[in-house]
Design a protein around this motif. Structure first.
Motif, short mmCIF file in Angstrom:
data_model
loop_
_atom_site.label_atom_id
_atom_site.label_comp_id
_atom_site.label_asym_id
_atom_site.label_seq_id
_atom_site.Cartn_x
_atom_site.Cartn_y
_atom_site.Cartn_z
N VAL A 1 1.10 -1.06 0.50
CA VAL A 1 0.39 0.17 0.25
C VAL A 1 0.60 1.19 -0.14
CG1 VAL A 1 -2.14 -1.28 1.31
CG2 VAL A 1 -0.73 0.09 3.02
N THR A 2 0.47 2.12 -0.35
CA THR A 2 1.01 3.65 -0.12
C THR A 2 0.52 3.92 1.06
OG1 THR A 2 -1.09 5.24 -1.20
CG2 THR A 2 0.75 4.21 -2.82
N VAL B 1 -0.52 7.30 1.24
CA VAL B 1 -1.61 7.68 1.32
C VAL B 1 -3.01 7.27 1.41
CG1 VAL B 1 -3.92 9.25 -0.65
CG2 VAL B 1 -0.56 9.85 -0.70
N GLU B 2 -2.83 6.18 0.92
CA GLU B 2 -3.78 4.74 0.93
C GLU B 2 -3.71 4.20 2.62
OE1 GLU B 2 -4.07 2.42 -3.35
OE2 GLU B 2 -2.69 1.86 -0.85
N LEU B 3 -3.08 4.40 3.82
CA LEU B 3 -2.51 4.19 4.36
C LEU B 3 -3.31 5.73 6.30
CD1 LEU B 3 0.18 2.68 5.73
CD2 LEU B 3 -1.92 1.62 5.80
N PRO C 1 4.38 2.10 -3.19
CA PRO C 1 4.15 1.07 -2.33
C PRO C 1 4.91 1.25 -1.57
CG PRO C 1 3.32 0.29 -4.36
CD PRO C 1 4.21 1.63 -5.14
#
Length: 546
Positions: free
Chosen positions: A503-504, A506-508, A538
């Motif tokens: 995941v990136t 930002v996605e977190l 990622p």
């Protein structure tokens, strides 16, 4: 497998010793006919093509002064070209020495000073170029020199304890010896994986050719890639270094089991990996120094064994002896392993500087390996470690093999390598356990002075010949420590329990302000991360890009 267990152990001299090596190669190629004998990438060569090409090349080498006793340097990039040049050189009566183009100029100069090459192969080969000239020599085989078992076949440079590489000279009888072991070959295709400057390639190329197998060129990257299973399914016989065997037996056990005969060796075997794979296919644990021609002992993996996997008994043609510190034979117990027989080298090319490791016991010549082994009363040998792997830590002697074995037995440890770096004992490992857990586990089983600094790494780097790359390993430890710090810092800043590699940031839930916070904290710790990478890639990619 034909093995013996007396002390000393001896075997037959080799069924091919009465036929010269050049003639054996010619007969093998002619017998192959139009069958493919070498497959490499997009190239393939039939027996007819290889016989005709190498016949022409051998004639040209002889016209240029190559012959018995002379050494040809082979410096080509393409492995198929190297195979062709090796065979042509032997058919011309000369010996070969593979000198990779990647070697520094200083090392190349040192090697060439030692071997005084009569010819250097550097340019790419065109099989078609030689086929047109082959007709002229189709029925003229008389010009080929007759090779004797004592003729020099090849020179290989090994690492020296003095820091100066040693030029090992192997005779034709050594090639006969390794080729005349039918128990070491299975099926119709043998994988060629070893770097050409290492002696395992002699087993793969010349042994494979003289046993009627097709030689299929492989590489480590291909075997560990997603398409590696398909490559494994294409070969019947395969030699792997111990580290690569561990990796493939854990990652692709079913695919590796499709290989009819798997040989592995070169480093201390991992008992858990061997146990996990045992019984899936014919598995041989092999051992042998370069000075005694590739393999000297073998153990068909079967039955129960402890954490130290046996290296077996002498293979036919080899003679082994175990001696104590006084030089007396050991019938049962520990001592230094000596190896003699048909595979014993002619000697080091510059014996004045390299020294003479050959000794004579009861009229038999042996190579002093420097390896410590345990010998059972039935002759079964178990490798205990090398004398030069014993290091001093705070005045105490520590065997690095002992540290590795202790670490490998701990839960959560997959692979372990011990090293002595800048006066400090270190253990690098892969696995899920934390460094503190591993160190505590080692404290429980090792003396205080032999408990190392423990560092987790994401992988154990390998050299081109598949052995542990200690230089790259230290760099990998630094990189892994930095990657761990990146992930830990992201979790702390974003207040999340897990930060998956896929995941990136930002996605977190991260934003540019939080990203700057992460970059600032990492910068203080000496770890450099680009803020744009952190926001767009990622997390696993960010860590690898460091």
């Amino acid at each position: 497998m034909s093995i013996t267990g007396t002390q000393p152990v001896g075997g037959r001299t080799g069924v091919g010793m009465d036929v010269d090596l050049g003639r054996r190669i010619e007969e093998a190629l002619r017998a192959a006919g139009h069958r493919t004998v070498v497959i490499g990438g997009s190239r393939s060569i039939s027996g007819v093509e290889l016989e005709r090409t190498t016949r022409v090349m051998a004639r040209r080498l002889m016209d240029g002064g190559a012959g018995r006793g002379g050494v040809v340097s082979i410096r080509q990039d393409d492995r198929t070209d190297v195979i062709v040049s090796v065979i042509a050189t032997l058919r011309a009566g000369a010996a070969f020495c593979v000198v990779p183009r990647s070697y520094p100029e200083e090392r190349v100069a040192m090697i060439h000073d030692a071997i005084s090459p009569v010819h250097v192969f550097e340019e790419p080969l065109s099989v078609e170029e030689h086929l047109g000239d082959a007709a002229a020599t189709e029925h003229d085989g008389a010009y080929l020199p007759v090779r004797e078992p004592s003729d020099l076949a090849y020179v290989i440079f090994t690492s020296g304890t003095t820091g100066v590489p040693k030029a090992v000279q192997i005779a034709d009888r050594g090639v006969h010896y390794i080729a005349d072991r039918p128990e070491l070959y299975h099926g119709g295709v043998i994988g060629q994986l070893a770097a050409m400057q290492f002696d395992a390639s002699v087993y793969e190329i010349l042994g494979g050719l003289l046993n009627g197998l097709t030689i299929r060129l492989l590489d480590v990257e291909g075997l560990v890639s997603p398409g590696g299973d398909e490559l494994l399914a294409s070969v019947d016989t395969l030699f792997l270094t111990t580290q690569l065997f561990n990796l493939l037996s854990a990652r692709s056990p079913d695919a590796l089991a499709s290989v009819g005969l798997v040989l592995f060796g070169g480093e201390r075997a991992s008992a858990p990996h061997v146990r996990a794979f045992a019984g899936r296919t014919s598995l041989l644990h092999v051992y042998g120094p370069t000075e005694t021609t590739v393999f000297a002992t073998a153990w068909p993996v079967r039955g129960a064994f402890d954490d130290n996997v046996p290296i077996g008994h002498a293979i036919d043609g080899a003679t082994v002896l175990v001696v104590d510190d006084a030089g007396d034979p050991v019938v049962e117990g520990e001592g230094e392993l000596l190896i003699g027989g048909a595979g014993l080298m002619l000697g080091y090319r510059d014996i004045a500087t390299a020294g003479d490791p050959v000794t004579e016991v009861s009229g038999v010549r042996y190579y002093r390996t420097g390896d410590r082994v345990a010998r059972r009363s039935d002759g079964l040998l178990t490798h205990l470690g090398r004398r030069d792997r014993q290091v001093k830590v705070s005045g105490f002697r520590v065997d690095l093999a002992e540290v590795e074995a202790a670490a490998a037995r701990l839960d959560g440890v997959e692979q372990a390598v011990a090293a002595h770096v800048d006066g400090q004992l270190r253990a690098y490992y892969t696995g899920m356990s934390g460094s503190a857990e591993v160190r505590d586990g080692l404290r429980a089983v090792l003396p205080r002075y032999s408990v190392p600094v423990v560092e987790r790494v994401s992988r154990i780097p390998l050299t081109p010949n598949g052995k542990t790359d200690l230089g790259a390993l230290a760099a990998e430890a630094v990189r892994t420590a930095g990657a761990d710090l990146v992930l830990r810092t992201v979790r702390e800043v974003l207040q999340v329990d897990v930060a998956p590699d896929s995941v990136t940031f930002v996605e977190l839930g991260g934003d540019s302000i939080a990203a700057m916070d992460v970059v600032w904290q990492l910068d203080k710790a000496g770890v450099r991360v680009d803020v744009l990478d952190l926001l767009t890639l990622p997390l696993g990619t960010v860590c690898r890009a460091r």
